[in-house]
Design an enzyme around this catalytic site. Structure first.
Site, PDB file in Angstrom:
ATOM      1  N   GLY A 184      20.654  -6.486  72.375  1.00 56.96           N
ATOM      2  CA  GLY A 184      20.939  -5.067  72.415  1.00 56.96           C
ATOM      3  C   GLY A 184      21.590  -4.536  73.667  1.00 56.96           C
ATOM      4  O   GLY A 184      22.090  -3.406  73.680  1.00 56.96           O
ATOM      5  N   PRO A 202      20.358 -12.185  73.205  1.00 55.32           N
ATOM      6  CA  PRO A 202      21.559 -11.426  73.555  1.00 55.32           C
ATOM      7  C   PRO A 202      22.756 -11.888  72.733  1.00 55.32           C
ATOM      8  O   PRO A 202      22.928 -13.081  72.494  1.00 55.32           O
ATOM      9  CB  PRO A 202      21.764 -11.745  75.039  1.00 55.32           C
ATOM     10  N   GLY A 203      23.544 -10.952  72.288  1.00 51.32           N
ATOM     11  CA  GLY A 203      24.766 -11.276  71.559  1.00 51.32           C
ATOM     12  C   GLY A 203      25.954 -10.672  72.272  1.00 51.32           C
ATOM     13  O   GLY A 203      26.631 -11.310  73.079  1.00 51.32           O
ATOM     14  N   ARG A 222      35.892  -2.886  64.030  1.00 50.44           N
ATOM     15  CA  ARG A 222      35.008  -2.001  64.796  1.00 50.44           C
ATOM     16  C   ARG A 222      35.528  -0.564  64.927  1.00 50.44           C
ATOM     17  O   ARG A 222      34.756   0.378  64.775  1.00 50.44           O
ATOM     18  CB  ARG A 222      34.682  -2.594  66.171  1.00 50.44           C
ATOM     19  N   TYR A 261      32.878   1.833  63.335  1.00 51.91           N
ATOM     20  CA  TYR A 261      31.979   2.509  64.291  1.00 51.91           C
ATOM     21  C   TYR A 261      32.707   3.499  65.194  1.00 51.91           C
ATOM     22  O   TYR A 261      32.160   3.881  66.223  1.00 51.91           O
ATOM     23  CB  TYR A 261      31.329   1.483  65.236  1.00 51.91           C
ATOM     24  N   CYS A 308      46.994  -0.552  54.127  1.00 54.04           N
ATOM     25  CA  CYS A 308      47.206   0.704  53.413  1.00 54.04           C
ATOM     26  C   CYS A 308      45.961   1.569  53.417  1.00 54.04           C
ATOM     27  O   CYS A 308      45.396   1.880  52.360  1.00 54.04           O
ATOM     28  CB  CYS A 308      47.637   0.401  51.981  1.00 54.04           C
ATOM     29  N   TYR A 347      31.447  -9.164  67.475  1.00 56.91           N
ATOM     30  CA  TYR A 347      31.607  -8.414  66.230  1.00 56.91           C
ATOM     31  C   TYR A 347      33.088  -8.166  65.935  1.00 56.91           C
ATOM     32  O   TYR A 347      33.465  -7.122  65.427  1.00 56.91           O
ATOM     33  CB  TYR A 347      30.777  -7.112  66.277  1.00 56.91           C
TER      34      TYR A 347
HETATM   35  C1  LIG Z   1      22.193  -8.310  66.156  1.00 59.44           C
HETATM   36  C2  LIG Z   1      20.903  -8.798  66.681  1.00 59.44           C
HETATM   37  C3  LIG Z   1      20.808  -9.234  68.014  1.00 59.44           C
HETATM   38  C4  LIG Z   1      21.960  -9.176  68.980  1.00 59.44           C
HETATM   39  O1  LIG Z   1      22.289  -7.864  69.324  1.00 59.44           O
HETATM   40  P1  LIG Z   1      23.336  -7.574  70.488  1.00 59.44           P
HETATM   41  O2  LIG Z   1      23.380  -6.109  70.550  1.00 59.44           O
HETATM   42  O3  LIG Z   1      24.628  -8.173  70.072  1.00 59.44           O
HETATM   43  O4  LIG Z   1      22.812  -8.189  71.735  1.00 59.44           O
HETATM   44  C5  LIG Z   1      19.597  -9.740  68.441  1.00 59.44           C
HETATM   45  N1  LIG Z   1      18.530  -9.801  67.618  1.00 59.44           N
HETATM   46  C6  LIG Z   1      18.580  -9.380  66.343  1.00 59.44           C
HETATM   47  C7  LIG Z   1      17.380  -9.481  65.491  1.00 59.44           C
HETATM   48  C8  LIG Z   1      19.758  -8.863  65.836  1.00 59.44           C
HETATM   49  O5  LIG Z   1      19.810  -8.429  64.571  1.00 59.44           O
END
Ligand SMILES: *Cc1c(COP(=O)(O)O)cnc(C)c1O
Length: 420
Positions: free
Chosen positions: A237, A272-273, A310, A314, A342, A371
């Site tokens: 997050g 973390p993503g 995105r 969003y 289109c 993403y």
């Molecule tokens: C999407 C997700 C993440 C990663 O979120 P980021 O905002 O990209 O860090 C981590 N845990 C869960 C369960 C998720 O669904």
């Protein structure tokens, strides 16, 4: 510091000039930096130096095998949300004992696959899911986590907020003790951790602080109930900078975590993503046309919403950088940067100051590593966008552009149409 920067007036990814990749691969393409991935992973883990921490990269942010492998080589685990992602994580070399499985709708088949592979942890998000795992666990010993919904507003975009009572994720925190008791009563099941993930692109620590404080209180209560809780999974997050945001640094995040949840004697799991991959990638596109309408200047590029959704999904902001650095005195004028699809939603940016552009000029969308490619589609029968990984002075195509034949071959005519 950025691994994507101008050198002699030309945008580079580390030591590689972007036009060189464009000449070899064609546009549009995603370009990722190994050095950026490595630096961000080490910043994150470094902030928890000396603690019992397991970092499980959230594969859904960018699931290219080469990206996962880059992180796996540094010791990262994986957070997956489907059997497909689990297969990717394993294929990229992440050992099962470093994989956690999240998601509200894991099917029986997916759960069975995960249990057969012996992954580290399944984070259960509902009672019906718990019942299915209970059935599958017969004759085994399965440690699970329970994902709770702490009803905290993450103060992020509505579509990526996941921790409020009205969101579909997790089990209401108020019911957690009851669910742990039920889980414990199932033969083969040992509920040993609490998981939480309240949303994505969080730029303020306060909502996470509240959520983690609530989780820490819950852990104490669960222990008082007789549960053995050995770990907590604090999700992902952490936000990144797209447009002047000031997300917390890894150090500030870690300090908050240690304050709220550091004294439980629990292993800390993170997922973390975006914070690892978002600013480790760009999307490179070519100008097809420029047209000046009655009201606006449009720069039409060969990337589209199917390649990077995105902005359409969003209202996300991506900085647009000309690959050839404009002269300091270049005249700039506002332009809308749009794709060929289109739909009016196929607009990447509005009113951005750009120098004059010509067909085939290259532009780069910044902060496109998370993403981006993972959400790409073939809408308008456009080919899936390729991906390139740079490492120092080298680059490699880590997902090739498919051919039209491959794309068309996925369809077939019904048997009664064959003779036409
Ligand atoms: C999407 C997700 C993440 C990663 O979120 P980021 O905002 O990209 O860090 C981590 N845990 C869960 C369960 C998720 O669904």
């Amino acid at each position: 510091m950025s691994e994507f920067d101008y050198r002699d007036g030309i945008l580079h990814a580390e030591g590689v000039a972007i036009p060189e990749i464009a000449a070899a691969v064609g546009t549009p393409f995603y370009c990722y930096s190994s050095a950026a991935l490595t630096r961000r992973y080490l910043e994150f883990t470094g902030a928890f130096d000396g603690q019992d921490v397991m970092v499980c990269y959230s594969v859904k942010a960018n699931s290219n095998l080469a990206v996962i492998r880059t992180l796996a080589a540094l010791g990262s685990g994986a957070d997956v949300v489907s059997e497909g992602e689990l297969r990717r994580a394993l294929a990229a070399g992440i050992p099962p004992e470093r994989i956690v499985f999240s998601g509200v709708g894991k099917t029986r088949g997916e759960l069975a696959f995960a249990l057969d592979r012996g992954i580290y942890r399944i984070n259960v998000e509902s009672e019906p899911e718990l019942a299915v795992i209970g059935e599958l666990a017969a004759g085994r010993r399965v440690e699970i986590g329970i994902r709770v919904n702490p009803d905290v507003d993450a103060k992020t975009h509505e579509k990526i907020s996941t921790g409020r009572a009205e969101n579909k994720f997790g089990i209401d925190i108020g019911r957690a003790r009851d669910i742990f008791a039920r889980a414990r009563a199932l033969p083969g099941i040992r509920p040993v951790s609490v998981a939480v993930h309240i949303g994505s692109q969080l730029t303020d620590l306060a909502p996470m602080r509240t959520a983690f404080t609530n989780v820490a209180e819950l852990v104490q209560a669960l222990r008082a109930d007789g549960n053995t809780i050995d770990s907590i999974d604090l999700g992902g997050g952490l936000g990144i900078r797209y447009d002047g945001e000031t997300p917390p640094a890894a150090g500030a995040y870690a300090a908050m975590v240690m304050e709220t949840a550091g004294n439980l004697g629990c292993r800390l799991i993170f997922e973390p993503g975006r914070s690892l991959v978002g600013n480790s990638g760009i999307l490179v596109t070519s100008v097809i046309y420029e047209k000046t309408g009655e009201a606006r200047r449009f720069v039409i590029v060969d990337a589209a919403m199917n390649d990077l959704i995105r902005p359409a999904l969003y209202e996300a902001y991506h900085r647009v950088d000309p690959v050839m650095q404009p002269a300091p005195d270049a005249a700039l004028s506002p332009a809308d940067i749009v794709g060929p699809i289109c739909e009016t939603g196929d607009t990447f940016a509005r009113g951005r100051d750009l120098p004059a552009v010509r067909p085939d000029d290259l532009l780069a969308f910044a902060s496109a590593g998370a993403y981006g490619a993972v959400m790409a589609s073939t809408y308008n029968t456009r080919l899936l966008v390729p991906e390139v990984l740079v490492n120092g002075n080298a680059f490699a195509v880590v997902r090739r552009r498919p051919g039209y034949d491959e794309l068309l071959k996925l369809d077939s005519l019904a048997e009664w149409q064959q003779s036409v």
